[in-house]
Scaffold this motif. Structure first.
Motif, PDB file in Angstrom:
ATOM      1  N   THR A   1     -11.966 -14.221  17.219  1.00 35.13           N
ATOM      2  CA  THR A   1     -13.067 -14.749  16.278  1.00 35.13           C
ATOM      3  C   THR A   1     -12.516 -14.619  14.813  1.00 35.13           C
ATOM      4  O   THR A   1     -11.634 -14.062  14.731  1.00 35.13           O
ATOM      5  CB  THR A   1     -14.333 -13.895  16.387  1.00 35.13           C
ATOM      6  N   PRO A   2     -13.244 -15.208  13.877  1.00 35.49           N
ATOM      7  CA  PRO A   2     -12.755 -15.206  12.475  1.00 35.49           C
ATOM      8  C   PRO A   2     -12.646 -13.632  12.225  1.00 35.49           C
ATOM      9  O   PRO A   2     -11.837 -13.352  11.181  1.00 35.49           O
ATOM     10  CB  PRO A   2     -13.812 -16.008  11.844  1.00 35.49           C
ATOM     11  N   GLU A   3     -13.515 -12.866  12.556  1.00 34.02           N
ATOM     12  CA  GLU A   3     -13.445 -11.290  12.284  1.00 34.02           C
ATOM     13  C   GLU A   3     -12.650 -10.713  12.897  1.00 34.02           C
ATOM     14  O   GLU A   3     -12.072  -9.553  12.231  1.00 34.02           O
ATOM     15  CB  GLU A   3     -14.978 -10.908  12.269  1.00 34.02           C
ATOM     16  N   LYS A   4     -12.403 -10.547  14.166  1.00 35.39           N
ATOM     17  CA  LYS A   4     -11.701  -9.788  14.955  1.00 35.39           C
ATOM     18  C   LYS A   4     -11.425 -10.188  16.485  1.00 35.39           C
ATOM     19  O   LYS A   4     -11.824 -11.390  16.619  1.00 35.39           O
ATOM     20  CB  LYS A   4     -12.545  -8.520  14.995  1.00 35.39           C
TER      21      LYS A   4
ATOM     22  N   GLN B   1      -7.162  -4.543  15.350  1.00 37.07           N
ATOM     23  CA  GLN B   1      -7.593  -5.981  15.617  1.00 37.07           C
ATOM     24  C   GLN B   1      -8.925  -6.013  16.035  1.00 37.07           C
ATOM     25  O   GLN B   1      -9.267  -7.377  16.164  1.00 37.07           O
ATOM     26  CB  GLN B   1      -6.354  -6.652  16.553  1.00 37.07           C
ATOM     27  N   GLY B   2      -9.511  -5.292  16.310  1.00 36.28           N
ATOM     28  CA  GLY B   2     -10.897  -5.542  16.706  1.00 36.28           C
ATOM     29  C   GLY B   2     -11.319  -4.496  18.059  1.00 36.28           C
ATOM     30  O   GLY B   2     -11.100  -3.250  17.866  1.00 36.28           O
ATOM     31  N   ASP B   3     -11.676  -5.251  19.040  1.00 36.36           N
ATOM     32  CA  ASP B   3     -12.435  -4.603  20.173  1.00 36.36           C
ATOM     33  C   ASP B   3     -11.265  -3.885  21.305  1.00 36.36           C
ATOM     34  O   ASP B   3     -11.651  -3.222  22.378  1.00 36.36           O
ATOM     35  CB  ASP B   3     -13.461  -5.447  20.975  1.00 36.36           C
TER      36      ASP B   3
ATOM     37  N   LYS C   1      -2.985  -9.509   7.718  1.00 34.85           N
ATOM     38  CA  LYS C   1      -3.826 -10.069   6.727  1.00 34.85           C
ATOM     39  C   LYS C   1      -3.249  -9.556   5.373  1.00 34.85           C
ATOM     40  O   LYS C   1      -3.793 -10.294   4.321  1.00 34.85           O
ATOM     41  CB  LYS C   1      -5.184  -9.298   6.963  1.00 34.85           C
TER      42      LYS C   1
ATOM     43  N   ASN D   1      -5.072 -10.742  11.811  1.00 34.66           N
ATOM     44  CA  ASN D   1      -5.789 -11.887  12.318  1.00 34.66           C
ATOM     45  C   ASN D   1      -5.805 -11.912  13.581  1.00 34.66           C
ATOM     46  O   ASN D   1      -4.743 -12.019  14.436  1.00 34.66           O
ATOM     47  CB  ASN D   1      -5.347 -13.209  11.487  1.00 34.66           C
ATOM     48  N   ALA D   2      -6.959 -12.115  14.258  1.00 32.34           N
ATOM     49  CA  ALA D   2      -7.326 -12.162  15.883  1.00 32.34           C
ATOM     50  C   ALA D   2      -6.486 -13.459  16.174  1.00 32.34           C
ATOM     51  O   ALA D   2      -5.942 -13.399  17.398  1.00 32.34           O
ATOM     52  CB  ALA D   2      -8.855 -12.408  16.325  1.00 32.34           C
TER      53      ALA D   2
ATOM     54  N   PRO E   1      -4.043  -4.019   9.602  1.00 25.23           N
ATOM     55  CA  PRO E   1      -5.448  -5.215   9.749  1.00 25.23           C
ATOM     56  C   PRO E   1      -4.529  -6.562  10.116  1.00 25.23           C
ATOM     57  O   PRO E   1      -3.707  -6.919   9.322  1.00 25.23           O
ATOM     58  CB  PRO E   1      -5.822  -5.317   8.779  1.00 25.23           C
TER      59      PRO E   1
ATOM     60  N   ALA F   1     -12.597 -10.170  19.871  1.00 22.47           N
ATOM     61  CA  ALA F   1     -13.895  -9.776  20.080  1.00 22.47           C
ATOM     62  C   ALA F   1     -13.996  -9.674  21.954  1.00 22.47           C
ATOM     63  O   ALA F   1     -13.634 -10.609  22.600  1.00 22.47           O
ATOM     64  CB  ALA F   1     -14.927 -10.705  19.808  1.00 22.47           C
TER      65      ALA F   1
END
Length: 420
Positions: free
Chosen positions: A379-382, A321-323, A307, A300-301, A298, A384
């Motif tokens: 974004t803060p989460e991923k 990382q997300g998408d 992380k 940070n984007a 995991p 995107a």
């Protein structure tokens, strides 16, 4: 969106987030160690060395002296590229950018002492560590298969000798023989890759062994560019490809490498070639560094930092990382974000907001290219997805040819971006 070599190099995502004060170091130049010399690692090493103009000491650790790109390796299987076309060396990174290229295996990370240990002895100290180790395979992911069987049933998902072996096996198939593929579950490196490989195998077999059959056992109910590939198989390889998805037992598979059999939902089939692509996870050095969740790392984007450790960054296939899909284009895009952020943290240079992009091209038959891609933001989460595009079924031959030619320009551009 149309890409060529010039546009690809010029549009490079310089990128990460905010402004950063330089790290205070005890002595000498700040040190960055990069583990893994693929689309993520080589790009990050080159950009940090190039843009810091000697202010940062960069070491790249990569065991292979010749790097074969996994992207475009399917085109070698299909006869559209030579193996030498996807082979690259690190000489320019060392000679022109002053990068210390170490051809060795990284065997451990001491995050307290900030050192990377090497198989050949000694260690490499770092202030910032970038991991881009690609993928390893999940033990036991396919019943009956492990790495000891990779010569009988190759994965060919790390390019080079495995790719050569799989091509030789396909070319040696008996007349009317059977090629089987065990496709991987999500997430995995290069989502369209297995299906481009099916297309390239079919292309070769149609020309050399037209009564051969291809069976694909797939644990997924659908796959990347599914409609495009299935249209292409119907148009170009009618009756040759049998895709067996999750709903028809594609996830209930075992293999016997000694007997060369594949059992799908209880039905055993004798095969002549079997390409097993197992479930994947981050390359082992990420796990040894303590930055994975067991499978992926995991991050940070905004800057691709771990992380689990702010001084370790993870790029490309190994990252969670997300998408973004796990692709060479993605790794290259993430590397530029990371390089900008790392250089800013170490030297106080400007750090730009993170922006990412990706395109994945696939070849179905001669001059029949398709693509899918998107742009992304942090974004803060991923990471995107912002918007995307995909080739359409029923496109005319001129557009498909242009798409394939665009992919050739991209390959020239990204490999220049990676290796200088």
């Amino acid at each position: 969106m149309t890409l060529n070599r010039r546009v690809f190099l010029g549009a490079a995502g310089v990128v990460a987030a905010g402004l950063s004060a330089p790290m205070v170091l005890a002595q000498g130049k700040p040190r960055v160690v990069v583990v893994g010399g693929g689309a993520g690692g080589a790009t990050a090493a080159r950009y940090i060395a190039k843009d810091s103009k000697g202010e940062v000491d960069v070491t790249l650790i990569e065991p292979s002296r010749t790097y074969y790109t996994c992207f475009f390796s399917n085109l070698y299987l299909g006869g559209f590229q030579e193996l030498s076309d996807i082979a690259h060396s690190y000489g320019t990174l060392a000679a022109n950018y002053g990068i210390n290229v170490v051809h060795d295996w990284a065997t451990g990370v001491d995050s307290d002492a900030k050192t990377v240990s090497l198989a050949g002895g000694g260690s490499a100290p770092y202030d910032k560590l970038i991991l881009s180790p690609g993928i390893d395979f999940v033990d036991g992911a396919v019943d009956g298969w492990d790495l000891s069987a990779q010569n009988k049933m190759p994965h060919a998902y790390k390019a080079g000798s495995q790719t050569e072996l799989l091509k030789a096996q396909i070319m040696a198939m008996p007349e009317g023989g059977t090629f089987a593929m065990v496709a991987p579950p999500n997430p995995y490196r290069c989502p369209p890759g297995p299906y481009e490989r099916v297309s390239m195998a079919a292309h070769v077999l149609k020309a050399n062994n037209p009564t051969a059959k291809i069976i694909v056992a797939d644990p997924k109910p659908k796959f990347s560019k599914m409609a495009l590939f299935q249209e292409g198989w119907g148009n170009n390889y009618e009756g040759m490809v049998d895709w067996i998805g999750e709903d028809f037992g594609g996830g209930n598979v075992s293999v016997n490498p000694d007997a060369m059999t594949v059992t799908i939902d209880g039905e055993e089939t004798k095969v002549d070639v079997c390409n097993v692509i197992p479930a994947m996870k981050a390359g082992r050095i990420a796990e040894m560094a303590g930055v994975t969740d067991g499978n992926w790392a995991p991050v940070n984007a905004a800057d691709m930092s771990s992380k689990a450790d702010p001084d370790i960054y993870v790029l490309g296939d190994a990252s969670q990382q997300g998408d973004m899909p796990k692709s060479g284009f993605s790794a290259n895009s993430q590397a530029k974000v990371c390089a900008n952020a790392v250089r800013g943290a170490l030297t106080g240079s400007k750090v730009f907001p993170a922006k990412f992009s990706n395109t994945c091209w696939s070849l179905i038959d001669t001059d029949d290219g398709v693509k899918v891609g998107a742009t992304y933001e942090a974004t803060p989460e991923k990471i995107a997805k912002v918007d995307g595009f995909i080739s359409q079924t029923g496109e005319d031959a001129d557009l498909r040819k242009a798409t394939y030619e665009e992919s050739l320009g991209w390959y020239a551009g990204i490999t220049s971006d990676m290796f200088g």
